[in-house]
Design a protein around this motif. Sequence first.
Motif, PDB file in Angstrom:
ATOM      1  N   ASN A  95      -6.929  53.806  64.474  1.00 19.60           N
ATOM      2  CA  ASN A  95      -8.265  53.908  63.902  1.00 19.60           C
ATOM      3  C   ASN A  95      -8.485  55.287  63.309  1.00 19.60           C
ATOM      4  O   ASN A  95      -7.911  56.281  63.756  1.00 19.60           O
ATOM      5  CB  ASN A  95      -9.332  53.612  64.961  1.00 19.60           C
ATOM      6  N   SER A  96      -9.352  55.359  62.304  1.00 19.18           N
ATOM      7  CA  SER A  96      -9.624  56.633  61.632  1.00 19.18           C
ATOM      8  C   SER A  96     -10.571  57.511  62.433  1.00 19.18           C
ATOM      9  O   SER A  96     -10.509  58.731  62.362  1.00 19.18           O
ATOM     10  CB  SER A  96     -10.220  56.371  60.237  1.00 19.18           C
ATOM     11  N   PHE A  97     -11.449  56.869  63.199  1.00 18.09           N
ATOM     12  CA  PHE A  97     -12.435  57.600  63.978  1.00 18.09           C
ATOM     13  C   PHE A  97     -12.224  57.306  65.458  1.00 18.09           C
ATOM     14  O   PHE A  97     -12.068  56.144  65.856  1.00 18.09           O
ATOM     15  CB  PHE A  97     -13.856  57.204  63.559  1.00 18.09           C
ATOM     16  N   SER A  98     -12.256  58.337  66.259  1.00 20.50           N
ATOM     17  CA  SER A  98     -12.004  58.177  67.695  1.00 20.50           C
ATOM     18  C   SER A  98     -13.081  57.346  68.378  1.00 20.50           C
ATOM     19  O   SER A  98     -12.823  56.698  69.396  1.00 20.50           O
ATOM     20  CB  SER A  98     -11.905  59.554  68.362  1.00 20.50           C
ATOM     21  N   PHE A  99     -14.297  57.354  67.826  1.00 22.34           N
ATOM     22  CA  PHE A  99     -15.410  56.641  68.467  1.00 22.34           C
ATOM     23  C   PHE A  99     -15.527  55.189  67.993  1.00 22.34           C
ATOM     24  O   PHE A  99     -16.424  54.468  68.415  1.00 22.34           O
ATOM     25  CB  PHE A  99     -16.738  57.372  68.205  1.00 22.34           C
ATOM     26  N   LEU A 100     -14.628  54.740  67.098  1.00 21.71           N
ATOM     27  CA  LEU A 100     -14.636  53.360  66.639  1.00 21.71           C
ATOM     28  C   LEU A 100     -13.273  52.731  66.884  1.00 21.71           C
ATOM     29  O   LEU A 100     -12.243  53.310  66.531  1.00 21.71           O
ATOM     30  CB  LEU A 100     -14.960  53.278  65.145  1.00 21.71           C
ATOM     31  N   ASP A 118      -2.461  44.439  58.706  1.00 25.72           N
ATOM     32  CA  ASP A 118      -3.365  43.783  59.646  1.00 25.72           C
ATOM     33  C   ASP A 118      -3.674  42.370  59.170  1.00 25.72           C
ATOM     34  O   ASP A 118      -4.231  42.170  58.088  1.00 25.72           O
ATOM     35  CB  ASP A 118      -4.657  44.609  59.761  1.00 25.72           C
ATOM     36  N   GLU A 119      -3.287  41.378  59.977  1.00 29.06           N
ATOM     37  CA  GLU A 119      -3.516  39.984  59.611  1.00 29.06           C
ATOM     38  C   GLU A 119      -4.998  39.658  59.528  1.00 29.06           C
ATOM     39  O   GLU A 119      -5.406  38.717  58.836  1.00 29.06           O
ATOM     40  CB  GLU A 119      -2.832  39.062  60.628  1.00 29.06           C
ATOM     41  N   LYS A 120      -5.819  40.434  60.236  1.00 26.88           N
ATOM     42  CA  LYS A 120      -7.259  40.177  60.255  1.00 26.88           C
ATOM     43  C   LYS A 120      -7.994  40.863  59.097  1.00 26.88           C
ATOM     44  O   LYS A 120      -9.216  40.753  59.002  1.00 26.88           O
ATOM     45  CB  LYS A 120      -7.850  40.653  61.580  1.00 26.88           C
ATOM     46  N   ALA A 121      -7.247  41.582  58.272  1.00 24.75           N
ATOM     47  CA  ALA A 121      -7.887  42.365  57.202  1.00 24.75           C
ATOM     48  C   ALA A 121      -7.841  41.649  55.857  1.00 24.75           C
ATOM     49  O   ALA A 121      -7.924  42.282  54.814  1.00 24.75           O
ATOM     50  CB  ALA A 121      -7.211  43.725  57.089  1.00 24.75           C
ATOM     51  N   LEU A 138     -11.957  42.043  49.186  1.00 26.45           N
ATOM     52  CA  LEU A 138     -13.065  42.881  48.709  1.00 26.45           C
ATOM     53  C   LEU A 138     -12.546  44.097  47.939  1.00 26.45           C
ATOM     54  O   LEU A 138     -13.144  44.511  46.947  1.00 26.45           O
ATOM     55  CB  LEU A 138     -13.929  43.325  49.893  1.00 26.45           C
ATOM     56  N   ALA A 139     -11.424  44.656  48.412  1.00 28.53           N
ATOM     57  CA  ALA A 139     -10.842  45.812  47.719  1.00 28.53           C
ATOM     58  C   ALA A 139     -10.331  45.421  46.337  1.00 28.53           C
ATOM     59  O   ALA A 139     -10.487  46.171  45.367  1.00 28.53           O
ATOM     60  CB  ALA A 139      -9.702  46.401  48.560  1.00 28.53           C
ATOM     61  N   PHE A 183     -14.131  47.334  64.927  1.00 30.02           N
ATOM     62  CA  PHE A 183     -15.355  47.887  64.345  1.00 30.02           C
ATOM     63  C   PHE A 183     -15.069  48.551  63.000  1.00 30.02           C
ATOM     64  O   PHE A 183     -15.847  48.451  62.047  1.00 30.02           O
ATOM     65  CB  PHE A 183     -15.992  48.888  65.316  1.00 30.02           C
ATOM     66  N   GLU A 184     -13.937  49.246  62.919  1.00 27.86           N
ATOM     67  CA  GLU A 184     -13.608  49.929  61.664  1.00 27.86           C
ATOM     68  C   GLU A 184     -13.308  48.925  60.562  1.00 27.86           C
ATOM     69  O   GLU A 184     -13.688  49.119  59.402  1.00 27.86           O
ATOM     70  CB  GLU A 184     -12.417  50.856  61.869  1.00 27.86           C
ATOM     71  N   ARG A 185     -12.636  47.818  60.934  1.00 30.30           N
ATOM     72  CA  ARG A 185     -12.343  46.784  59.943  1.00 30.30           C
ATOM     73  C   ARG A 185     -13.634  46.166  59.418  1.00 30.30           C
ATOM     74  O   ARG A 185     -13.825  45.995  58.215  1.00 30.30           O
ATOM     75  CB  ARG A 185     -11.452  45.705  60.554  1.00 30.30           C
ATOM     76  N   ARG A 186     -14.537  45.843  60.344  1.00 31.29           N
ATOM     77  CA  ARG A 186     -15.805  45.257  59.936  1.00 31.29           C
ATOM     78  C   ARG A 186     -16.632  46.259  59.126  1.00 31.29           C
ATOM     79  O   ARG A 186     -17.292  45.894  58.145  1.00 31.29           O
ATOM     80  CB  ARG A 186     -16.574  44.789  61.175  1.00 31.29           C
ATOM     81  N   SER A 187     -16.546  47.529  59.500  1.00 32.00           N
ATOM     82  CA  SER A 187     -17.242  48.570  58.748  1.00 32.00           C
ATOM     83  C   SER A 187     -16.722  48.637  57.313  1.00 32.00           C
ATOM     84  O   SER A 187     -17.491  48.784  56.360  1.00 32.00           O
ATOM     85  CB  SER A 187     -17.070  49.925  59.430  1.00 32.00           C
ATOM     86  N   GLY A 188     -15.409  48.531  57.153  1.00 34.99           N
ATOM     87  CA  GLY A 188     -14.814  48.535  55.819  1.00 34.99           C
ATOM     88  C   GLY A 188     -15.255  47.346  54.997  1.00 34.99           C
ATOM     89  O   GLY A 188     -15.533  47.464  53.795  1.00 34.99           O
ATOM     90  N   GLU A 189     -15.345  46.162  55.637  1.00 36.31           N
ATOM     91  CA  GLU A 189     -15.780  44.963  54.927  1.00 36.31           C
ATOM     92  C   GLU A 189     -17.217  45.107  54.450  1.00 36.31           C
ATOM     93  O   GLU A 189     -17.545  44.772  53.300  1.00 36.31           O
ATOM     94  CB  GLU A 189     -15.637  43.755  55.852  1.00 36.31           C
ATOM     95  N   ILE A 190     -18.083  45.612  55.319  1.00 35.22           N
ATOM     96  CA  ILE A 190     -19.490  45.802  54.947  1.00 35.22           C
ATOM     97  C   ILE A 190     -19.611  46.831  53.825  1.00 35.22           C
ATOM     98  O   ILE A 190     -20.345  46.637  52.845  1.00 35.22           O
ATOM     99  CB  ILE A 190     -20.317  46.241  56.180  1.00 35.22           C
TER     100      ILE A 190
END
Length: 462
Positions: free
Chosen positions: A218-223, A297-300, A306-307, A227-234
């Motif tokens: 993950n890019s952020f230690s607190f995520l 990531d199969e879930k991405a 979106l990208a 959560f980071e994948r969903r954050s990217g999608e949003i």
Amino acid sequence: MKKLHFILASSLVFTLLFYNEDLGLNWAIFGMMQTALICYFFQEKFTSRLHLVLVVTSVLSCFAFAWYADFPSFLAMALSIIFLQFKTQEPKLKLLQAFPLVIINGIASLGRILMFSQYLPKRKVNNGFAKKLIAYFVIPILFLGLFLIVYSFGSDHFSSLFTGYYLDLDAWQALVLTALGFFISFTFWNYWIPEVCYEKNDLLDNDFKEEAKRQNQNSFSFLDIDFERRSGEITLFLLNVLLLIFIVTYNYEQFFEVVKESNLSSDTHERVTAVILSIIMAVGVILFYFKGGFNFDEKAKILKKLAKIWILLNGILILSAIIKNSEYVSFFGLTYKRLGVYAFLILAIIGLVISFIKITKQKTNAFLFNQMIWYFYGTILLCSFVNWGNLITNYNISVDKGVEQRFLRSLNFNHKAYYDYFKLHPENVEDKYDYKEGQVARVQNETILSRSLYFEFLETNK
């Protein structure tokens, strides 16, 4: 030949080419010499088609500089020869490292030149020829010189035999050119590569290592990853919506609103600037979200779709900017800057295509930069080969836009078209004084090494 021989030979040639000369054909000859030395003495290292391509581009860019002797052709020649040297001597290092290494070596050479033990040969006099040279030549000449000095003080007639001669030599210029030539040659032939460049070279690979494919950090230690994948999608969903709205409003203003001709220039600049910033930020977003494990990531899948939509929408935005720039050209004619806008937007399209390939083929972020450096280099080469000033002049005359004397006079290498036009349209002449005529006379009166071949074959028919 050893490095010291290359350095000394290049330094001597540099001094001879540039002494009492301006910049011109001499740079092209110096560049051809460096290319020839690489080709002849390191031909066994030419193991790929890339080496042949770089040899050809080095020679062609030298000819381009010999013809124009302007900054684009000089940059193309310098990059071609540096890339050739770099890929010949260090084929395993990524070409991206050439740029920081040029800067590092340019600074480091100021001190490394004084480290004589690193490049001066260490030899003992252990052969007969060297002993004879010292015993029969060096030592007698040394003593002869000392006694000549002593005897010259004791007899004016004797002294006159060796004095009264004047050597027409600018010692200061020769010293500066020798020092500059030695510095350039030393930096080119005895460059230094820090160990960190070899250690970190793998970070610039186009493909991920197997270990990196399995890791999804993950890019952020607190995520965590989910959560980071969903954050990217949003984030990408919202950016796509925002970009779509911007494209609609951008094109509405461009194609449906009536814009005053006086405001067209400022409006075009503002919109092209917005597009440029948008593309840079778009690539940054893609590099942020697809820097590692999300590529595998199969879930991405949603994130990837979106990208790709984000890339497609940015491509539409670029096409709109190209049309807007074309409208600007149709109103006011071509200029260097407007051609530069076309070049940047085309490079931006290429960058988006490579970003799309990066996501589809699961490549590293370095892949984008490794590919773009070649397109950037190709753009520089193209700029060095084409007479853009003459192209702009002929186009503007053909459409009768941007044919003001002051503007056409500011363009480079358009002398014949310039004179032909104002000879047929003397009513458009605003200023009788024309520095272009003086420029041609000045360059053609230079010595051959200081000229550019363009002026040698120039026929203005004034």
